[in-house]
Design a protein around this motif. Structure first.
Motif: not given
Length: 299
Positions: A250-268, A280-290
């Motif tokens: 149910i994705a209870c806790k907050p989470a966001v990710m960003a991916e570029t050609e140089h890195y992948v990052a995760f933050g609450s 500013e040019t990263a693909r920013v998305f919320e990881p899907e539940p399960a």
């Protein structure tokens, strides 16, 4: 409420900045977890050697410790002291002997984790202060994960701080709570998994260690966790080759990710990622539940 950060570098040119960037991300998450913090960094390693991360009391005699461990290892031992933690590098074949010598001669020293490339540091205090104590901003490597803790179900202690490690070059940080961790702890203990704390997050780490020991790839082990670990959670897992992310169904806790050609990052929260280069040019998305997310470095 805790804060999680993770950074996986695809571009080797960024590796000298890993610690600097991870430290910034960790500090931003201070208000999600002001009582303690910790991080794991995957840096350089030597084939045939293992790094054992130790937490020692103030005033430990590093030279005496080194002499004890050299005797146990039968030769080469390298110590790096960083505030309350000591990284001991020994031949992999001597790890069991070194651990036995530590238990017999220095029971006051805690083993935090071990692996060819992984180093773990954690302490009580504000995340910025913890990062500065250990010199995180100067560390280099391919990836790292971190955690800022707000203790809501246990005391504020270093033992309760994340990451938790129960396997070689493997560690986990967790935001949330597991409802069946005591039952799972008993199952895993019968398999030989050892636990040093009563923290439910250490059980999650032990669960993954158990699945990996049975030959499951990490992605499959994380999928198995969805059926076996009950509760609400976000896991970020570090391994020698990469890092993975899993949220509960149910994705209870907050989470966001960003991916570029140089890195992948995760933050609450997104603000933990806002200072990264090229965000500013990263693909920013919320990881899907399960859904399992996992990135590995090229061989």
């Amino acid at each position: 409420m805790c804060g999680i950060v993770g950074l996986f570098l695809k571009d080797k040119a960024l590796e000298p900045r890993l610690g600097e960037l991870l430290a910034q991300m960790l500090e931003v998450m201070s208000d999600r977890g002001p009582d303690s913090a910790g991080f794991a960094v995957y840096g350089a390693g030597r084939p045939g050697f293992v790094k054992i991360s130790l937490r020692a009391p103030a005033g430990i005699d590093a030279e005496t410790l080194a002499a004890t461990l050299r005797g146990a290892a039968g030769g080469e031992v390298e110590l790096t002291v960083r505030d309350s933690h000591i990284i001991v590098e020994v031949p992999a074949a001597a790890e069991a002997s070194v651990r036995a010598a530590l238990a017999a001669n220095h029971p006051e020293i805690a083993v935090v984790g071990s692996g060819e490339r992984m180093e773990i540091y954690k302490e009580v205090g504000l995340p910025k202060a913890v990062a500065e104590r250990f010199g995180l901003s100067a560390m280099t490597g391919s990836h790292g994960i971190g955690h800022t803790r707000m203790a809501t179900e246990s005391a504020v202690t270093t033992n309760g701080a994340h990451p938790f490690s129960t396997g070689q070059d493997q560690c986990l940080v967790h935001n949330g709570s597991l409802s069946n961790h005591n039952d799972m702890r008993r199952v895993l203990a019968k398999e030989g998994i050892r636990f040093e704390t009563d923290n439910d997050s250490e059980v999650a780490a032990g669960y993954l260690t158990s699945r990996l020991a049975k030959g499951e790839p990490l992605g499959d082990a994380l999928k198995s966790a969805l059926g076996d670990l009950d509760g609400f959670y976000t896991f970020v897992v570090g391994t020698e080759s990469g890092f993975g992310v899993l949220r509960d169904p149910i994705a209870c806790k907050p989470a966001v990710m960003a991916e570029t050609e140089h890195y992948v990052a995760f933050g609450s929260e997104y603000r933990a990622l806002a200072g990264l280069p090229g965000i500013e040019t990263a693909r920013v998305f919320e990881p899907e539940p399960a859904t399992v997310y996992f990135w590995e470095r090229a061989a």
